[in-house]
Scaffold this active site. Structure first.
Site: not given
Length: 501
Positions: A38, A42, A46, A73, A76, A451
């Site tokens: 694609t 992502c 996702c 994407c 997401c 401290d």
């Protein structure tokens, strides 16, 4: 970090695939998944159906994904995931470079300015970033500009030309091309989709105001984080109002005001900016101040290995280290707070602010000034400082060192070098140096064995209470001793440990 992740996890395909299939948000920001079929990338969490393993490849940064030709994407929104905790846990050149790039230094000063701040050549910095992050400084800055453009397009009514230049783009054409390439949407489409998500609600009308959400890794315990900031707030510069911590910000192009509100799954952030070009810097300041890029699971797992600390961690996990909006400011405040109560330190700082700070307008609250800049403080007549002579000497020497650049404190600082320079100043003992390292420089391993609050808590838990013995015991807490300090402080009944009401 999660037990099965490490800085170069993107090179271990099997582990990355397991992380993606588990959709565990703890891995967000550590690596990014690029889908070959694609051409999108992502975050590991996702919600979409995970692709086949052979269709996944992995990168260490969003910039590396974009440089390889993948787009973000739309579901997401990986560009909005928390930043890698690695850059805030290390002090080497790559980590320092990443912190400076997050602050927008490349956009303001170029790669040569970045290299000069780090004391390296541009070629060295580019080579180191490519080797570890998968992208050079220009590509990393470009990815950040794209994210800034997205925020401005989605959360303001600015004309797109103003969005482009505020995000740092040199031309409208470059802006349009970059946004389309990274998000596969035109800038106007980003704005329209955001309006749809809001149900058509109008954008805030106040000019210069930007409202956004700052993500973080869970768990996050807001009690000591906001309690500390509110309890030590300098009047006029900081305040707690209507459930939010508010403060003035000194930004590269003008003053700003931020309001930060703790929410269960994010920090609500409302920024009032004089110049929208300061958005990237302001977001970086807020994330660093609230320690939002920390990995609380890694921290807490390490501290739980000590059986005397484990009950504290289990009772209230996810404590962060409350840091600062400006390192030089905090150094001054650390000296003002030496051997006095919290209330007295606030009074001393408020007097300094009233006398030497720059006035600001705050229509929504009671903020009145920016904290004085080092140059203004360096011009102060020492005799006008109502402190013992030794304290005046410590302050005036610090003012001068900050003003002339002898002492550089900030996200690009070398922690060891800064400690050495601070230790050379009169009146700077181990406690002052370490509290500056912890809260101003961001060293997660800074430790305060002298401290009184830490020693009292240690004695109450059955830990060694003498500085030498406690330091020896704390070796097992490394590299997260600054977080151990937060858990130890939290045993006391003090306003810094309570979320204000």
């Amino acid at each position: 970090m999660p037990s099965d992740v490490h800085p170069s996890m993107h090179t271990d395909t099997e582990r990355c695939v397991r992380a993606v299939r588990s959709r565990d948000a703890r891995f967000d920001g550590w690596f990014f998944t690029a889908v070959l079929t694609t051409r999108i990338y992502c975050r590991p969490s996702c919600p979409a159906v995970p692709p086949r393993a052979e269709n996944m490849t992995f990168y260490p940064s969003a910039a590396a994904c974009q440089q390889a030709g993948f787009r973000a994407c739309k579901r997401c929104r990986p560009d909005t995931s928390p930043g890698s905790p690695e850059w805030n846990a290390r002090a080497d050149a790559v980590a320092r470079a990443m912190r400076l790039i997050q602050d927008g230094v490349v956009d303001r000063e170029g790669v040569t300015g970045l290299a000069a701040r780090l004391g390296y050549s541009t070629r060295q910095i580019e080579r180191q970033l490519l080797a570890e992050v998968g992208a050079g400084p220009l590509a990393l800055a470009r990815a950040q500009r794209a994210q800034t453009a997205r925020i401005l397009a989605e959360t303001t009514a600015l004309p797109m030309a103003d969005v482009a230049f505020a995000a740092g783009f040199s031309s409208i054409r470059t802006f349009n091309d970059t946004v389309r390439e990274v998000f596969a949407l035109a800038p106007s489409e980003l704005r329209n989709r955001a309006a749809t998500r809001r149900g058509g609600a109008p954008l805030p009308a106040a000019p210069g105001v930007i409202t956004l959400r700052l993500p973080f890794r869970t768990p996050l315990n807001p009690d000591n984080l906001f309690g500390h900031l509110a309890a030590t707030a300098v009047p006029g510069v900081e305040e707690w109002r209507d459930g939010a911590y508010r403060r003035t910000l000194t930004l590269p192009n003008g003053p700003g005001i931020v309001s930060l509100t703790p929410r269960p799954d994010h920090i609500g952030c409302r920024l009032s900016l004089t110049d929208h070009r300061d958005l990237t810097f302001a977001i970086s300041v807020c994330r660093r101040m609230l320690d939002l890029d920390a990995d609380p699971v890694a921290v807490d797992d390490q501290l739980r290995t000590d059986p005397l600390l484990a009950p504290l961690v289990d009772k209230a996990p996810g404590r962060r280290v409350p840091r600062t909006a400006d390192a030089a400011e905090f150094a001054v405040r650390a000296v003002l707070g030496q051997q006095v109560s919290t209330a007295a330190a606030r009074t001393h700082a408020a007097r300094l602010v009233t006398a030497h700070g720059t006035p600001v307008q705050d229509p929504e609250g009671g903020l009145t000034h920016l904290f004085p800049e080092p140059g203004a403080l360096a011009a102060v007549d020492p005799e006008r400082l109502a402190f013992p002579r030794s304290r005046r000497t410590a302050l005036t020497t610090l003012f001068g060192a900050l003003a002339d650049g002898t002492l550089r404190l900030g996200p690009g600082s070398d922690w060891d070098e800064a400690r050495a320079r601070l230790s050379e100043l009169p009146g700077f003992g181990p406690w002052t140096v370490e509290v500056i390292a912890m809260r101003a420089l961001g060293d997660p391993d800074a430790f305060l064995p002298t401290d009184l609050g830490v020693r009292h808590a240690a004695a109450g838990l059955g830990l060694p209470s003498t500085p030498a013995a406690l330091t020896a015991r704390a070796a097992a807490w490394r590299p997260w001793r600054a977080y151990a300090v937060q858990y130890l402080w939290a045993t006391g009944d003090h306003p810094i440990n309570r979320l204000p009401v």
